[in-house]
Design an enzyme around this catalytic site. Structure first.
Site, PDB file in Angstrom:
ATOM      1  N   SER A 131      17.597  26.690  -7.874  1.00  0.00           N
ATOM      2  CA  SER A 131      17.589  27.347  -6.554  1.00  0.00           C
ATOM      3  C   SER A 131      17.493  26.254  -5.502  1.00  0.00           C
ATOM      4  CB  SER A 131      16.387  28.281  -6.414  1.00  0.00           C
ATOM      5  OG  SER A 131      16.347  29.218  -7.450  1.00  0.00           O
ATOM      6  N   LYS A 150      20.499  34.030  -3.429  1.00  0.00           N
ATOM      7  CA  LYS A 150      19.140  33.769  -3.926  1.00  0.00           C
ATOM      8  C   LYS A 150      18.143  33.673  -2.763  1.00  0.00           C
ATOM      9  CE  LYS A 150      15.779  32.351  -6.679  1.00  0.00           C
ATOM     10  NZ  LYS A 150      15.112  33.159  -7.683  1.00  0.00           N
ATOM     11  N   LYS A 174       9.236  26.257  -1.171  1.00  0.00           N
ATOM     12  CA  LYS A 174      10.504  25.513  -1.258  1.00  0.00           C
ATOM     13  C   LYS A 174      11.679  26.430  -0.910  1.00  0.00           C
ATOM     14  CE  LYS A 174      12.517  25.472  -5.066  1.00  0.00           C
ATOM     15  NZ  LYS A 174      13.609  26.177  -5.751  1.00  0.00           N
TER      16      LYS A 174
HETATM   17  P1  NAD Z   1      10.238  23.024 -13.691  1.00  0.00           P
HETATM   18  O1  NAD Z   1       9.602  22.066 -12.730  1.00  0.00           O
HETATM   19  O2  NAD Z   1       9.416  23.623 -14.774  1.00  0.00           O
HETATM   20  O3  NAD Z   1      11.512  22.326 -14.398  1.00  0.00           O
HETATM   21  C1  NAD Z   1      12.338  21.374 -13.776  1.00  0.00           C
HETATM   22  C2  NAD Z   1      12.662  20.278 -14.794  1.00  0.00           C
HETATM   23  O4  NAD Z   1      13.542  19.331 -14.180  1.00  0.00           O
HETATM   24  C3  NAD Z   1      11.434  19.507 -15.268  1.00  0.00           C
HETATM   25  O5  NAD Z   1      11.375  19.489 -16.686  1.00  0.00           O
HETATM   26  C4  NAD Z   1      11.641  18.103 -14.688  1.00  0.00           C
HETATM   27  O6  NAD Z   1      11.100  17.066 -15.502  1.00  0.00           O
HETATM   28  C5  NAD Z   1      13.160  18.049 -14.614  1.00  0.00           C
HETATM   29  N1  NAD Z   1      13.645  17.053 -13.653  1.00  0.00           N
HETATM   30  C6  NAD Z   1      13.236  16.851 -12.378  1.00  0.00           C
HETATM   31  N2  NAD Z   1      13.932  15.845 -11.820  1.00  0.00           N
HETATM   32  C7  NAD Z   1      14.806  15.399 -12.768  1.00  0.00           C
HETATM   33  C8  NAD Z   1      15.791  14.382 -12.794  1.00  0.00           C
HETATM   34  N3  NAD Z   1      16.014  13.594 -11.721  1.00  0.00           N
HETATM   35  N4  NAD Z   1      16.491  14.199 -13.935  1.00  0.00           N
HETATM   36  C9  NAD Z   1      16.262  14.964 -15.020  1.00  0.00           C
HETATM   37  N5  NAD Z   1      15.337  15.958 -15.055  1.00  0.00           N
HETATM   38  C10 NAD Z   1      14.618  16.160 -13.942  1.00  0.00           C
HETATM   39  O7  NAD Z   1      10.908  24.157 -12.780  1.00  0.00           O
HETATM   40  P2  NAD Z   1      11.399  25.624 -13.240  1.00  0.00           P
HETATM   41  O8  NAD Z   1      10.305  26.591 -13.026  1.00  0.00           O
HETATM   42  O9  NAD Z   1      12.070  25.528 -14.553  1.00  0.00           O
HETATM   43  O10 NAD Z   1      12.463  25.920 -12.076  1.00  0.00           O
HETATM   44  C11 NAD Z   1      13.767  25.346 -12.049  1.00  0.00           C
HETATM   45  C12 NAD Z   1      14.537  26.001 -10.920  1.00  0.00           C
HETATM   46  O11 NAD Z   1      14.647  27.412 -11.171  1.00  0.00           O
HETATM   47  C13 NAD Z   1      13.885  25.861  -9.545  1.00  0.00           C
HETATM   48  O12 NAD Z   1      14.873  25.657  -8.573  1.00  0.00           O
HETATM   49  C14 NAD Z   1      13.174  27.192  -9.353  1.00  0.00           C
HETATM   50  O13 NAD Z   1      13.019  27.550  -7.988  1.00  0.00           O
HETATM   51  C15 NAD Z   1      14.133  28.144 -10.057  1.00  0.00           C
HETATM   52  N6  NAD Z   1      13.524  29.377 -10.551  1.00  0.00           N
HETATM   53  C16 NAD Z   1      12.302  29.353 -11.152  1.00  0.00           C
HETATM   54  C17 NAD Z   1      11.737  30.550 -11.592  1.00  0.00           C
HETATM   55  C18 NAD Z   1      10.381  30.558 -12.240  1.00  0.00           C
HETATM   56  O14 NAD Z   1       9.794  31.650 -12.384  1.00  0.00           O
HETATM   57  N7  NAD Z   1       9.828  29.438 -12.667  1.00  0.00           N
HETATM   58  C19 NAD Z   1      12.417  31.765 -11.415  1.00  0.00           C
HETATM   59  C20 NAD Z   1      13.688  31.761 -10.842  1.00  0.00           C
HETATM   60  C21 NAD Z   1      14.234  30.544 -10.392  1.00  0.00           C
END
Ligand code: NAD
Length: 294
Positions: free
Chosen positions: A95, A170, A238
């Site tokens: 997102s 979104k 965010k």
């Molecule tokens: P998270 O922080 O658990 O996962 C993100 C991953 O990206 C981490 O494992 C991190 O190490 C990795 N990462 C960060 N920078 C990196 C880089 N430069 N290279 C490689 N890997 C890298 O976050 P999440 O909860 O999985 O969310 C991911 C996305 O989905 C976000 O944009 C969030 O807003 C969206 N989202 C989350 C949810 C939720 O309930 N958690 C629901 C809908 C949408």
């Protein structure tokens, strides 16, 4: 087909697992190596950088926190752009700001790489079940190529328009959810303060016009004082920031979103950024001096 998957956090890990269950070969990468343990144990291959992942896959999926992370992984040093083959597709499911989706897509297009923005709604439980709602922006012919694959991770995948439209949709979703939580909080705290149990209010109104999916999911968490995430306040901050930036750019005032953003910022200062966004009720509870519990 080999899929490159970058970002195996809360959401990415179960999404990658569902693709592997569906029979796809995966090359995975995450800056936090421990996030890859399960996927590697289940037969995924390790990609040493986004460029390495791109060189070894026909299609790449990114599931990263926010716009700067997507820009870095796609366009930075050892980024996707350095390794991707002509004709490859990047599906960014993070997102992020719609403007960043458009910016990254334009650079990739110059290298012959297609891109879709495809953020999701549903959270970790739906990522695990493979029932996410997926909102997609990009070319219809690219969407048609990957729709079946998206439906291994979600129960719906809707093309909303050109590149960036998935993230616009979104943002709309996140505005509606945030404002619903704020309205619920304002109402339940008022009712509590003036002597009606919040649980009674919830039960009385949930079947009427004020009833909603947000109310059904979040009111019980408020009544139990259970603010374990779920969806963290910091992630919602965010998303609202991306909404506010997008609105500024478009010249559209979004006053209600800005107010709820300030409430979330206050909670962050109170050390509650890691709580579920239903914890927003505590902003009102502090002002009113009551708690809307069972
Ligand atoms: P998270 O922080 O658990 O996962 C993100 C991953 O990206 C981490 O494992 C991190 O190490 C990795 N990462 C960060 N920078 C990196 C880089 N430069 N290279 C490689 N890997 C890298 O976050 P999440 O909860 O999985 O969310 C991911 C996305 O989905 C976000 O944009 C969030 O807003 C969206 N989202 C989350 C949810 C939720 O309930 N958690 C629901 C809908 C949408």
């Amino acid at each position: 087909m080999t899929i490159g998957f970058i970002g195996l956090g809360i959401m990415g890990k179960p999404m990658a697992a569902n693709l592997m269950k569906a029979g796809y070969r995966l090359v995975v990468h995450d800056v936090a190596r421990d996030r890859l343990r399960e996927a590697l144990a289940n037969g995924a291959e390790l990609g040493t950088s986004p460029a390495d992942v791109a060189a070894r896959s026909e299609l790449m999926i990114t599931m990263l926190p926010n716009s700067p992370h997507v820009r870095e992984v796609a366009l930075g040093a050892h980024g996707i752009v350095e390794g991707a083959r002509r004709g490859a597709i990047l599906i960014d499911m993070s997102s992020i700001a719609p403007a960043t989706s458009r910016e990254v897509a334009a650079v990739l297009a110059a290298k012959g790489v297609e891109m879709l923005d495809a953020p999701v709604s549903g959270g970790e439980p739906k990522a695990v079940d493979g029932t996410l709602a997926i909102m997609v922006g990009g070319k219809p012919e690219v969407f048609d190529q990957v729709k079946d694959l998206l439906l291994k991770m979600g129960s719906s995948a809707v093309l909303c328009g050109g590149i960036g439209s998935g993230n616009v949709t979104k943002l709309a979703n996140q505005i509606i959810v945030a404002l619903n939580i704020a309205a619920m909080s304002e109402a339940l705290v008022l009712a509590t303060k003036v002597g009606v149990k919040p649980e009674t209010v919830f039960n009385a109104i949930k079947g009427g016009l004020a009833g909603s999916t947000v109310l059904n999911a979040k009111a019980p968490m408020v009544l139990d004082g259970n603010f374990r995430p779920g969806f963290r306040i910091e992630l919602h901050i965010k998303d609202l920031q991306n909404a506010i930036d997008t609105a500024r750019e478009a010249g559209v005032p979004i006053p209600l979103t800005s107010q709820v953003m300030e409430m979330m910022q206050a909670l962050k200062q109170d050390g509650k950024a890691g709580q579920d966004h239903s914890g927003l009720v505590q902003f009102y509870e502090k002002l009113a001096g009551v708690q809307a519990r069972r």
